[in-house]
Design an enzyme around this catalytic site. Sequence first.
Site, PDB file in Angstrom:
ATOM      1  N   ARG A  37     -13.283  13.653   2.839  1.00  0.00           N
ATOM      2  CA  ARG A  37     -11.841  13.443   2.685  1.00  0.00           C
ATOM      3  C   ARG A  37     -11.010  14.636   3.169  1.00  0.00           C
ATOM      4  NH1 ARG A  37      -9.475   9.664   0.011  1.00  0.00           N
ATOM      5  NH2 ARG A  37      -7.940  11.062  -0.979  1.00  0.00           N
TER       6      ARG A  37
ATOM      7  N   ASP B 146      -0.121   4.880   1.196  1.00  0.00           N
ATOM      8  CA  ASP B 146      -0.273   5.624   2.447  1.00  0.00           C
ATOM      9  C   ASP B 146      -0.085   4.727   3.663  1.00  0.00           C
ATOM     10  OD1 ASP B 146      -0.720   8.058   1.289  1.00  0.00           O
ATOM     11  OD2 ASP B 146      -2.894   7.921   1.345  1.00  0.00           O
TER      12      ASP B 146
ATOM     13  N   ARG C  28      -0.343  10.698   2.444  1.00  0.00           N
ATOM     14  CA  ARG C  28      -0.300  11.861   1.544  1.00  0.00           C
ATOM     15  C   ARG C  28       1.025  12.610   1.616  1.00  0.00           C
ATOM     16  NH1 ARG C  28      -6.459  14.275   2.456  1.00  0.00           N
ATOM     17  NH2 ARG C  28      -7.519  12.266   2.375  1.00  0.00           N
TER      18      ARG C  28
ATOM     19  N   ASP D 158       0.855  -1.175   0.000  1.00  0.00           N
ATOM     20  CA  ASP D 158       0.000   0.000   0.000  1.00  0.00           C
ATOM     21  C   ASP D 158       0.899   1.236   0.000  1.00  0.00           C
ATOM     22  OD1 ASP D 158      -2.207   1.581   0.096  1.00  0.00           O
ATOM     23  OD2 ASP D 158      -2.826   1.023   2.118  1.00  0.00           O
TER      24      ASP D 158
ATOM     25  N   ARG E 273     -13.190   9.104  -9.594  1.00  0.00           N
ATOM     26  CA  ARG E 273     -11.958   8.611 -10.197  1.00  0.00           C
ATOM     27  C   ARG E 273     -12.315   7.823 -11.446  1.00  0.00           C
ATOM     28  NH1 ARG E 273      -9.051   6.471  -4.606  1.00  0.00           N
ATOM     29  NH2 ARG E 273      -8.907   8.507  -3.605  1.00  0.00           N
TER      30      ARG E 273
ATOM     31  N   ARG F  96     -10.114  11.530  11.141  1.00  0.00           N
ATOM     32  CA  ARG F  96     -10.353  10.255  10.448  1.00  0.00           C
ATOM     33  C   ARG F  96     -10.217   9.087  11.412  1.00  0.00           C
ATOM     34  NH1 ARG F  96      -7.317   8.307   4.950  1.00  0.00           N
ATOM     35  NH2 ARG F  96      -5.461   8.429   6.255  1.00  0.00           N
TER      36      ARG F  96
END
Length: 216
Positions: free
Chosen positions: A142, A22, A29, A20, A131, A149
């Site tokens: 987001r 992140d 990010r 992955d 997307r 989060r």
Amino acid sequence: MTKSSDWDDREFPNTICLFDVDDTLTPARSAMSSEMSEVLAALRKKCVIGFVGGSNFSKQLEQLGPDTKNMFDFCFPENGISAFRLGVPLPDNSFLKFLGEDKYKKLVNFCLHYIADLDIPQKRGTFIEFRRGMINVSPIGRNCSREERNGFERFDLENGIRKKFIEALQKEFPDYGLKYSIGMDYHSILQHISMRCKRIHGTLAGLGWVGLVGSG
């Protein structure tokens, strides 16, 4: 993976390690460190390597660097809906083309109304991100901070917010042919590597959103 001159120089040519982006290859990010780049270069001498992420490829270049396609054997932006093998693009899909504009608008409207009625501790912004191969639906938005989060994920574990959201979507759109996931769904990746791989190792962290992927 089947025997191929592409992987003959690896100590374990039948093994792929997928990462992955992140919170694995990079902080969320943020840019990848030089130390991580060195680790990946050493690992690539041992086996085939690849990365998987939910963002589009341009965003992942910002994190992994401009030479990303040459650093990895497989690149899987957008959960594998887009893909590169040794820097060469593989066939991809279009969420909008699969669903059609009218159905897509109904789906988005339903999601926005559903989120508007949710009673959760915080709401921020960017609740739906379009997307090419999927849409990213986030009940908290987001634009939330990392702390917010994490707080939402704890709240969700106790109250099943995303699970109930998916159940509502499945009930409302039974004929849309969509695949729903909490966090990442990596089934799209398997079409590119399952026939080549004998061993697949992954460090794929789930994120605080619901991914909708066309199954056609």
